[in-house]
Motif scaffolding. Structure first.
Motif, PDB file in Angstrom:
ATOM      1  N   PHE A   6       0.826  -1.198   0.000  1.00 36.46           N
ATOM      2  CA  PHE A   6       0.000   0.000   0.000  1.00 36.46           C
ATOM      3  C   PHE A   6       0.863   1.252   0.000  1.00 36.46           C
ATOM      4  O   PHE A   6       1.877   1.310   0.691  1.00 36.46           O
ATOM      5  N   HIS A   7       0.433   2.260  -0.763  1.00 33.17           N
ATOM      6  CA  HIS A   7       1.100   3.563  -0.725  1.00 33.17           C
ATOM      7  C   HIS A   7       0.878   4.212   0.630  1.00 33.17           C
ATOM      8  O   HIS A   7       1.756   4.852   1.181  1.00 33.17           O
ATOM      9  N   TYR A   8      -0.347   4.067   1.148  1.00 31.56           N
ATOM     10  CA  TYR A   8      -0.706   4.617   2.457  1.00 31.56           C
ATOM     11  C   TYR A   8      -1.938   3.887   2.968  1.00 31.56           C
ATOM     12  O   TYR A   8      -2.620   3.189   2.220  1.00 31.56           O
ATOM     13  N   VAL A   9      -2.190   4.066   4.258  1.00 26.75           N
ATOM     14  CA  VAL A   9      -3.389   3.529   4.892  1.00 26.75           C
ATOM     15  C   VAL A   9      -4.036   4.666   5.674  1.00 26.75           C
ATOM     16  O   VAL A   9      -3.362   5.383   6.416  1.00 26.75           O
ATOM     17  N   LEU A  58      -1.331   7.028   7.386  1.00 31.44           N
ATOM     18  CA  LEU A  58       0.010   6.493   7.614  1.00 31.44           C
ATOM     19  C   LEU A  58       0.657   6.220   6.268  1.00 31.44           C
ATOM     20  O   LEU A  58       0.107   5.470   5.455  1.00 31.44           O
ATOM     21  N   GLU A  59       1.813   6.836   6.051  1.00 37.75           N
ATOM     22  CA  GLU A  59       2.501   6.698   4.771  1.00 37.75           C
ATOM     23  C   GLU A  59       3.850   5.996   4.888  1.00 37.75           C
ATOM     24  O   GLU A  59       4.340   5.457   3.905  1.00 37.75           O
ATOM     25  N   ARG A  60       4.438   6.020   6.077  1.00 38.52           N
ATOM     26  CA  ARG A  60       5.730   5.350   6.272  1.00 38.52           C
ATOM     27  C   ARG A  60       5.535   3.838   6.185  1.00 38.52           C
ATOM     28  O   ARG A  60       4.592   3.291   6.757  1.00 38.52           O
ATOM     29  N   ILE A  88     -12.328  -3.397  -3.482  1.00 43.91           N
ATOM     30  CA  ILE A  88     -11.360  -2.546  -4.180  1.00 43.91           C
ATOM     31  C   ILE A  88     -12.094  -1.772  -5.264  1.00 43.91           C
ATOM     32  O   ILE A  88     -12.780  -2.352  -6.096  1.00 43.91           O
ATOM     33  N   ASP A  89     -11.913  -0.445  -5.230  1.00 45.34           N
ATOM     34  CA  ASP A  89     -12.617   0.382  -6.211  1.00 45.34           C
ATOM     35  C   ASP A  89     -11.744   0.658  -7.442  1.00 45.34           C
ATOM     36  O   ASP A  89     -10.611   0.174  -7.539  1.00 45.34           O
ATOM     37  N   ASP A  90     -12.276   1.415  -8.379  1.00 45.11           N
ATOM     38  CA  ASP A  90     -11.565   1.704  -9.626  1.00 45.11           C
ATOM     39  C   ASP A  90     -10.324   2.574  -9.427  1.00 45.11           C
ATOM     40  O   ASP A  90      -9.496   2.691 -10.321  1.00 45.11           O
ATOM     41  N   ASN A  91     -10.204   3.207  -8.252  1.00 48.87           N
ATOM     42  CA  ASN A  91      -9.026   4.016  -7.938  1.00 48.87           C
ATOM     43  C   ASN A  91      -7.987   3.226  -7.150  1.00 48.87           C
ATOM     44  O   ASN A  91      -7.083   3.807  -6.549  1.00 48.87           O
ATOM     45  N   CYS A  92      -8.138   1.909  -7.124  1.00 48.22           N
ATOM     46  CA  CYS A  92      -7.208   1.002  -6.443  1.00 48.22           C
ATOM     47  C   CYS A  92      -7.200   1.190  -4.928  1.00 48.22           C
ATOM     48  O   CYS A  92      -6.197   0.934  -4.268  1.00 48.22           O
ATOM     49  N   ALA A  93      -8.314   1.635  -4.376  1.00 49.92           N
ATOM     50  CA  ALA A  93      -8.438   1.777  -2.923  1.00 49.92           C
ATOM     51  C   ALA A  93      -9.136   0.538  -2.371  1.00 49.92           C
ATOM     52  O   ALA A  93     -10.109   0.053  -2.940  1.00 49.92           O
ATOM     53  N   PHE A  94      -8.623   0.049  -1.261  1.00 49.38           N
ATOM     54  CA  PHE A  94      -9.108  -1.155  -0.587  1.00 49.38           C
ATOM     55  C   PHE A  94      -9.777  -0.726   0.716  1.00 49.38           C
ATOM     56  O   PHE A  94      -9.206   0.047   1.483  1.00 49.38           O
ATOM     57  N   TYR A  95     -10.985  -1.213   0.963  1.00 54.42           N
ATOM     58  CA  TYR A  95     -11.773  -0.794   2.128  1.00 54.42           C
ATOM     59  C   TYR A  95     -12.086  -1.966   3.041  1.00 54.42           C
ATOM     60  O   TYR A  95     -12.479  -3.033   2.568  1.00 54.42           O
ATOM     61  N   GLY A 118      -6.944   1.576   2.266  1.00 47.38           N
ATOM     62  CA  GLY A 118      -5.560   1.512   1.825  1.00 47.38           C
ATOM     63  C   GLY A 118      -5.465   1.729   0.332  1.00 47.38           C
ATOM     64  O   GLY A 118      -6.257   1.172  -0.427  1.00 47.38           O
ATOM     65  N   LYS A 119      -4.525   2.539  -0.079  1.00 53.39           N
ATOM     66  CA  LYS A 119      -4.282   2.764  -1.509  1.00 53.39           C
ATOM     67  C   LYS A 119      -3.292   1.692  -1.962  1.00 53.39           C
ATOM     68  O   LYS A 119      -2.120   1.701  -1.578  1.00 53.39           O
ATOM     69  N   VAL A 120      -3.787   0.745  -2.748  1.00 58.23           N
ATOM     70  CA  VAL A 120      -2.984  -0.404  -3.170  1.00 58.23           C
ATOM     71  C   VAL A 120      -1.962   0.021  -4.214  1.00 58.23           C
ATOM     72  O   VAL A 120      -2.285   0.750  -5.153  1.00 58.23           O
TER      73      VAL A 120
END
Length: 148
Positions: A6-9, A58-60, A88-95, A118-120
């Motif tokens: 994930f890029h971030y959560v 959280l990005e680290r 997972i949506d079309d913007n690659c976000a996981f919920y 989370g941005k996958v």
């Protein structure tokens, strides 16, 4: 899990007027590294009641790993894997919706009250690639949970 999928959560929860703010914050902190500073916004509900919104991004990589490691306590990883495409949506976000009451008691369960987004990491950034990446990450978590 060495690579972070994930890029971030983002984690977020609402504290309604009928709830104890410290308990709601404690529930969210179940998933966070110690000393993490939460963003706290106060707003007003439809009927004029006070609502406090606790949130954090959280990005680290270590912080994201910490949150994901908490999911190994989730007895429903198989369910997440089965529902992955819907999560997972079309913007690659996981919920994932998490149970606020269980979290307050230090437990991890699917439910309502806490939202994890989370941005996958997906290259290229396509939903199908995000699903494959998230699937691999959840299978890794399931393997860790089985080994625990």
């Amino acid at each position: 899990m060495s690579a972070v999928p994930f890029h971030y959560v983002d984690l977020r929860t609402f504290c309604y007027a009928t709830e104890d703010e410290k308990r709601v914050e404690a529930a969210l902190r179940t998933f966070l590294p110690e000393e993490t500073e939460l963003k706290r916004d106060v707003t007003e509900g439809h009927n004029g009641d006070r609502i406090v919104i606790f949130s954090i991004r959280l990005e680290r990589a270590d912080d994201v790993r910490h949150v994901l490691s908490k999911l190994t306590g989730l007895g429903e990883l198989d369910r997440l894997l089965e529902e992955l495409e819907a999560r997972i949506d079309d913007n690659c976000a996981f919920y994932i919706g998490l149970d606020k009451q269980a979290a307050y008691h230090g437990d991890v369960a699917l439910g309502e009250g806490l939202m994890l987004r989370g941005k996958v990491e997906a290259y290229p950034a396509k939903r199908e690639r995000a699903i494959a990446t998230a699937n691999e990450a959840l299978e890794d978590l399931a393997a860790q949970a089985d080994g625990a």
